[in-house]
Each structure stands twice: as structure tokens, then as C-alpha cells.
Design an enzyme around this catalytic site. Structure first.
Site, PDB file in Angstrom:
ATOM      1  N   LEU A  63      -0.690  16.366  12.166  1.00 57.66           N
ATOM      2  CA  LEU A  63       0.531  16.554  11.399  1.00 57.66           C
ATOM      3  C   LEU A  63       0.526  15.594  10.216  1.00 57.66           C
ATOM      4  O   LEU A  63       0.269  14.401  10.375  1.00 57.66           O
ATOM      5  CB  LEU A  63       1.754  16.283  12.284  1.00 57.66           C
ATOM      6  CG  LEU A  63       3.118  16.227  11.584  1.00 57.66           C
ATOM      7  CD1 LEU A  63       3.485  17.585  10.997  1.00 57.66           C
ATOM      8  CD2 LEU A  63       4.198  15.745  12.558  1.00 57.66           C
ATOM      9  N   CYS A  67       5.177  -0.587 -12.766  1.00 58.22           N
ATOM     10  CA  CYS A  67       4.733  -0.624 -11.366  1.00 58.22           C
ATOM     11  C   CYS A  67       3.359  -1.278 -11.241  1.00 58.22           C
ATOM     12  O   CYS A  67       3.112  -2.042 -10.300  1.00 58.22           O
ATOM     13  CB  CYS A  67       4.713   0.782 -10.784  1.00 58.22           C
ATOM     14  SG  CYS A  67       6.358   1.486 -10.504  1.00 58.22           S
TER      15      CYS A  67
END
Length: 387
Positions: free
Chosen positions: A175, A357
């Protein structure tokens, strides 16, 4: 840059004209930054009021002033690296920021319709746009540069590292919570023979992944992670936990725990902050990642306590600096193709996002963690699968 943003510094009032400006100039000097200096990281004031906006609205006002063209720095990444290395941002804490902190900490901003807002604002900008900025696999998370000399190699190294940390074996069911454009699922299916189910809240990402991985055992679901059903041998979440929110950390861990088989492993790859009692930069939250909330190492540990055993924890946050600079280089090259459709304000916004960033990671103000978590502990101890 458009002509209306190319105001000469000489037309702006001298930064030494007031006591306030002199005080700010002295403060910036501690970070080796000059107002209207000649070095690439020096700040150039193109209009009056920049310092006042930074003081009254903090990082939000300072970022908005940049997008407005009121100030510049040739090397924004270096400017922010110096600013954050000396923690000068801590000197600007306006009263409105307290209200933002209270809103982010008291309200659950990452549930209901708000879950889908970040896709509408950010991830659904257009697959063509992201294809020009990212690597060929469309991996929108930190690369692993230990033995890599280009973006594509760094991203494949990261994907392989995740696969090895999870100990993937052929036939496993995996998943991917927050699968993006499916790069991890595609790599894992191609190289490790696993079956994958991925969740995303972006229609554009789901469409791209379904087309590009149509021949592989991959299913992409346009759903919130809280709607996960079924059991999986492994769970990965790469660059999505930053959207979960502190009010939902425990719920996320419970979803992952319930989805895993008894001997399953969870790999959590997430940007993190150094201090728990802080919130995401308000400019980033407003213009780039709505309802974002970077976790601290304590918040992740608290959420996993009682559910998981921490088997492995690695920090390669410095690699995000290189990743962001590579994205920025690609963005600059591709920008002429998008100027007419997105406009010069978007250019300044995106440049500010990527380079501020990069500077934050360079200053080690932000981190990138990979956690490996198990249900009850790996018998005999956890070992990273060799390459």
C-alpha cells in the site's frame, strides 16, 4: 522577470534613513547579509515598506513582498541559508502569527473537504508542468544523493532504498499512502515483483499514474487515506505525512497499523521540523501547501507509541537541498514555455518556494526522515536488505 519588477534600488529610499532600518541592517549583518549590497545573497529593496511588512506580518508579509517584486536577491537560496542559520526569522513574530498558531493547533484543518484543497491548489497545476521540473518517474519527494550525481539517479536510489528497507519480495501486496504520480509503485512493481495499491487526492496524479503504469499490477485510488480497506504486507508513505496534520497523526498510524499483516512493515518518509511547538511557515501554507503541518520527531514518535516498534530511523535532510536546487534548475529552463499561461507572479512565487526551502534544508532548519516501523518488533532484529 517582467519589466515592472526591475525597479532600480537607487530609486528606493536609502535603507539607512530610519532607526528601524538601521536596526534591521545591523541584524542582517550578523548573517553576513547587506541591504542593497553587491553579493548574490544580499537583499535588494525595490520599493519602500518591505521591512515594515516583514515586521507586521512576519514570513507571510516578507514572502508576499517578494512576489510583489518589492525586493530581490539573486541567490534566494543563499539568502535564506544565511538568514535561517542565524535564526533571524525568530526576530519577526507578529501578533497575527499567534492567531495562526492557535488556529493550526486547536482546529483540525486536515479533514473533510479541506483534504482535497492541496491537490486543487498545488498538485493539479498540470502534469506537463511537473514533467518539466521532476525526474522522468515524476518523483516529488527528496532524492538520495549518496552515490548519485543527477536528479534521476538520486530518485531511483531513493526508491530502491525504500524497497530494500521494506524488504520487498515478489508477490507481496504493498500500500502506498499518498502515491503521487506512482513512481514508488512503478519502481517496486518493475524491480521487486510486488502488487501495489496507491491512494492520492489529486485527479491529475491519478490520471497520469493509471496511464503510465497500465501494464503493471498497480491500482490507483482517488481517495483519502482514511478509506483504506484490506490487508497489505507492506505500507509506504513517501512525502504525504506533511499533509496529515497533528490532530490526525494517531489516526494515520492506526490506519497503517490496521492495514498491515502481522509481520508487516511501515516506511514513513517525511519532512520534519526541529521544534514541536511551531507551525508551518504561513507563506508556504497559504500559497503552496494549504493546510500543511510539518511534524516534529516527537510528534511522530508519540503517534506511533503503543502501535509500532521503531526499527530504523535515518535523516538525510541535507539531500533535499540538492533535490530542490535540481528542481529549480529544471524549472528555470522550462519557464519560457509556461510564462504566458502562468504569469510572472507565479514565477516569483515558485522561485521563492523552491529556493527558500533549499536554504532551509541547507541551514538544517528542516529535516527529512525515513522511519521503518514494525508491528511488535522484527524477531531477531531488523536488517536493511543489501543492494
Amino acid at each position: 522577470m517582467s519589466e515592472n519588477h526591475s525597479v532600480q534600488a537607487s530609486s528606493v529610499p536609502d535603507a539607512s534613513d530610519s532607526v528601524l532600518h538601521r536596526a534591521i541592517s545591523d541584524l542582517l549583518a550578523t548573517a553576513n547579509i547587506q541591504i542593497n549590497g553587491k553579493r548574490p545573497w544580499d537583499i535588494q529593496l525595490n520599493a519602500p515598506g518591505v521591512i515594515e511588512r516583514a515586521i507586521s506580518k512576519g514570513n507571510l508579509g516578507f514572502g508576499e513582498a517578494y512576489v510583489d517584486g518589492d525586493w530581490d536577491a539573486d541567490r534566494l537560496d543563499e539568502f535564506f541559508y544565511r538568514l535561517l542559520s542565524c535564526q533571524l526569522d525568530q526576530h519577526f513574530k507578529p501578533r497575527k502569527q499567534l492567531l495562526y498558531y492557535l488556529s493550526a493547533t486547536l482546529r483540525n484543518l486536515q479533514q473533510g473537504k479541506r483534504v482535497w484543497k492541496v491537490a486543487q491548489v498545488h498538485y493539479d497545476l498540470g502534469n506537463e508542468f511537473y514533467q518539466t521540473m521532476l525526474d522522468p518517474r515524476m518523483t516529488y519527494s527528496c532524492g538520495y544523493w549518496k552515490n548519485a550525481d543527477n536528479l534521476a539517479a538520486a530518485q531511483e536510489a531513493k526508491l530502491d532504498l525504500v524497497c530494500r528497507k521494506l524488504g520487498l519480495q515478489p508477490g507481496m501486496r504493498v500500500l502506498d499512502i499518498g502515491c503521487g504520480w506512482g513512481s514508488f509503485m512503478g519502481y517496486a512493481a518493475e524491480h521487486y515483483g510486488v502488487e501495489c495499491v496507491g491512494f492520492t487526492v489529486s485527479q491529475a496524479q491519478a490520471d497520469w499514474a493509471r496511464v503510465h503504469y497500465a501494464g503493471l499490477p498497480i491500482e490507483v485510488r482517488l481517495q483519502d487515506y482514511r478509506e483504506v480497506e484490506g490487508k497489505f504486507d507492506r505500507v509506504a508513505s513517501i512525502g504525504m505525512f506533511e499533509h496529515v496534520g497533528r490532530k490526525n497523526h494517531l489516526e494515520f498510524m492506526r490506519v497503517a497499523y490496521d492495514a498491515l499483516t502481522k509481520d508487516g512493515l511501515l516506511l514513513l518518509h517525511a519532512i520534519g521540523k526541529n521544534k514541536t511547538r511551531t507551525v508551518t511557515d504561513p507563506w508556504i501554507e497559504k500559497y503552496i501547501f494549504p493546510n500543511g503541518d510539518l511534524p516534529s520527531i516527537r510528534q511522530i514518535a508519540d503517534a506511533s507509541e503503543g502501535l509500532f516498534v521503531v526499527e530504523d530511523l535515518e535523516n538525510f535532510g541535507a539531500d533535499y537541498d540538492k533535490t530542490l536546487m535540481a528542481w529549480h534548475a529544471n524549472f528555470e529552463v522550462a519557464w519560457p514555455s509556461f510564462r504566458d499561461s502562468l504569469g510572472d507572479r507565479f514565477y516569483r512565487m515558485w522561485r521563492y518556494y523552491l529556493l527558500s526551502c533549499a536554504g532551509a534544508f541547507r541551514a538544517r532548519d528542516l529535516q527529512l526522515w525515513q522511519w521503518v516501523l514494525s508491528k511488535g518488533g522484527v524477531r531477531g532484529g531488523y536488517l536493511l536488505r543489501p543492494r
